[in-house]
Design a protein around this motif. Sequence first.
Motif, PDB file in Angstrom:
ATOM      1  N   ILE A 198       2.026 -59.947  11.942  1.00 40.36           N
ATOM      2  CA  ILE A 198       1.791 -58.602  11.414  1.00 40.36           C
ATOM      3  C   ILE A 198       2.626 -58.446  10.155  1.00 40.36           C
ATOM      4  N   VAL A 199       2.016 -57.965   9.080  1.00 38.98           N
ATOM      5  CA  VAL A 199       2.718 -57.717   7.823  1.00 38.98           C
ATOM      6  C   VAL A 199       2.576 -56.235   7.496  1.00 38.98           C
ATOM      7  N   VAL A 200       3.703 -55.574   7.193  1.00 42.88           N
ATOM      8  CA  VAL A 200       3.715 -54.124   7.002  1.00 42.88           C
ATOM      9  C   VAL A 200       4.230 -53.777   5.609  1.00 42.88           C
ATOM     10  N   ASN A 201       3.464 -52.988   4.882  1.00 44.99           N
ATOM     11  CA  ASN A 201       3.960 -52.409   3.630  1.00 44.99           C
ATOM     12  C   ASN A 201       4.577 -51.055   3.938  1.00 44.99           C
ATOM     13  N   ALA A 202       5.903 -50.956   3.830  1.00 45.20           N
ATOM     14  CA  ALA A 202       6.600 -49.689   4.046  1.00 45.20           C
ATOM     15  C   ALA A 202       7.225 -49.192   2.747  1.00 45.20           C
ATOM     16  N   THR A 203       6.638 -49.605   1.620  1.00 45.36           N
ATOM     17  CA  THR A 203       7.080 -49.114   0.313  1.00 45.36           C
ATOM     18  C   THR A 203       6.109 -48.040  -0.166  1.00 45.36           C
ATOM     19  N   PRO A 204       6.454 -47.302  -1.237  1.00 46.51           N
ATOM     20  CA  PRO A 204       5.500 -46.331  -1.792  1.00 46.51           C
ATOM     21  C   PRO A 204       4.416 -46.972  -2.659  1.00 46.51           C
ATOM     22  N   LEU A 205       4.466 -48.280  -2.855  1.00 43.96           N
ATOM     23  CA  LEU A 205       3.501 -48.947  -3.733  1.00 43.96           C
ATOM     24  C   LEU A 205       2.093 -48.844  -3.155  1.00 43.96           C
ATOM     25  N   GLY A 206       1.235 -48.198  -3.898  1.00 44.72           N
ATOM     26  CA  GLY A 206      -0.124 -47.924  -3.432  1.00 44.72           C
ATOM     27  C   GLY A 206      -0.462 -46.451  -3.463  1.00 44.72           C
ATOM     28  N   LEU A 207       0.559 -45.603  -3.628  1.00 40.65           N
ATOM     29  CA  LEU A 207       0.312 -44.166  -3.750  1.00 40.65           C
ATOM     30  C   LEU A 207      -0.495 -43.866  -5.017  1.00 40.65           C
ATOM     31  N   ARG A 208      -0.209 -44.595  -6.077  1.00 44.10           N
ATOM     32  CA  ARG A 208      -0.886 -44.385  -7.362  1.00 44.10           C
ATOM     33  C   ARG A 208      -1.823 -45.562  -7.636  1.00 44.10           C
ATOM     34  N   TRP A 209      -2.906 -45.281  -8.318  1.00 42.53           N
ATOM     35  CA  TRP A 209      -3.948 -46.290  -8.528  1.00 42.53           C
ATOM     36  C   TRP A 209      -3.439 -47.484  -9.341  1.00 42.53           C
ATOM     37  N   ASP A 210      -2.421 -47.251 -10.191  1.00 40.77           N
ATOM     38  CA  ASP A 210      -1.939 -48.330 -11.045  1.00 40.77           C
ATOM     39  C   ASP A 210      -0.673 -49.002 -10.519  1.00 40.77           C
ATOM     40  N   ASP A 211      -0.293 -48.728  -9.270  1.00 36.32           N
ATOM     41  CA  ASP A 211       0.872 -49.392  -8.684  1.00 36.32           C
ATOM     42  C   ASP A 211       0.626 -50.892  -8.532  1.00 36.32           C
ATOM     43  N   PRO A 212       1.659 -51.702  -8.730  1.00 34.08           N
ATOM     44  CA  PRO A 212       1.519 -53.126  -8.409  1.00 34.08           C
ATOM     45  C   PRO A 212       1.435 -53.318  -6.895  1.00 34.08           C
ATOM     46  N   LEU A 213       0.963 -54.458  -6.475  1.00 34.40           N
ATOM     47  CA  LEU A 213       0.917 -54.771  -5.046  1.00 34.40           C
ATOM     48  C   LEU A 213       2.331 -55.056  -4.524  1.00 34.40           C
ATOM     49  N   PRO A 214       2.631 -54.686  -3.270  1.00 39.40           N
ATOM     50  CA  PRO A 214       3.957 -54.978  -2.709  1.00 39.40           C
ATOM     51  C   PRO A 214       4.170 -56.466  -2.459  1.00 39.40           C
ATOM     52  N   PHE A 215       3.082 -57.220  -2.298  1.00 47.59           N
ATOM     53  CA  PHE A 215       3.128 -58.669  -2.177  1.00 47.59           C
ATOM     54  C   PHE A 215       1.719 -59.187  -2.474  1.00 47.59           C
ATOM     55  N   GLU A 216       1.618 -60.478  -2.716  1.00 43.59           N
ATOM     56  CA  GLU A 216       0.344 -61.070  -3.100  1.00 43.59           C
ATOM     57  C   GLU A 216      -0.494 -61.395  -1.854  1.00 43.59           C
ATOM     58  N   PRO A 217      -1.682 -60.824  -1.726  1.00 44.31           N
ATOM     59  CA  PRO A 217      -2.499 -61.065  -0.535  1.00 44.31           C
ATOM     60  C   PRO A 217      -2.857 -62.532  -0.306  1.00 44.31           C
ATOM     61  N   HIS A 218      -2.919 -63.338  -1.382  1.00 46.04           N
ATOM     62  CA  HIS A 218      -3.274 -64.745  -1.186  1.00 46.04           C
ATOM     63  C   HIS A 218      -2.179 -65.523  -0.451  1.00 46.04           C
ATOM     64  N   LEU A 219      -0.987 -64.928  -0.319  1.00 45.97           N
ATOM     65  CA  LEU A 219       0.106 -65.579   0.402  1.00 45.97           C
ATOM     66  C   LEU A 219       0.093 -65.278   1.900  1.00 45.97           C
TER      67      LEU A 219
END
Length: 270
Positions: A198-219
């Motif tokens: 299980i991988v959890v994003n508990a950062t605010p990254l994603g609130l705004r449309w132009d936020d960077p990803l919290p980590f790379e999904p290909h990993l």
Amino acid sequence: MTSTPPAIPISGTTRLYVVLGDPVAQVQSPALMNPLFARRELDAVLVPVHAGPEHFDQIFDGLRRISNVDGIFVTVPHKAAARRLADRCSPMVEVTGSANALRREADGKWYAENFDGIGFVTGLVEAGFDPEDRQVALVGAGGAGSAIAAALLAADAARLSVCDLDAAKLGGLHSRLDAHWPGRTFTAAEPDLDKADIVVNATPLGLRWDDPLPFEPHLLPAGCVVADIIMKPRETRLLREAAARGHRVHHGIHMLGGQLDSYRAFFGLG
């Protein structure tokens, strides 16, 4: 079809609850709590208050002096500050160093609790993603992340890796968690995704449309579940890209739904 109960008219006797955040456009708690007040015919209302960090202490101090304010909900980025300003704290708040709900006590003091973690784990289990005996990677050691970390360990996650760029924050959380659940938490500046169930994003990254990803999904390892705590937008870029790669995803709104019964008991709402 279930009809929405009529709202209780606001009057001079209405008890007030507020949710403090920066921003607040994304908050979903009024949409859950106000219907709850109406169903129980309680003369109360929850409203969002946009409080910038530079004004948070003054706003909080003002609210605690208002006699008909009974409860304060707290969202990003104020959860650590709310813990600091509370008069009394629950054991969970002491472990996590953050609070997301405060109530006025009979003596006028303010008591802080944190339901983010139990809400997240409750939602996770109800969706079929029980963390027991699982390896979990958590990104973000802020207010919500700290609470989720503690709740995951309490729910018997086998191994928890936590990453955050703030080394001091990360070190403090690791010390507090290790005092209660020794040897099960590992920390790093970068996400440890290799063997995560299980991988959890508990950062605010994603609130705004132009936020960077919290980590790379290909990993992400094959077969892992990807969870986000962001509630609006429901489909964050992270969840969209993870789903496109075949991963099961878990939406942020489940965390709030999992907290509703806890809020009801905490505030004595019947």
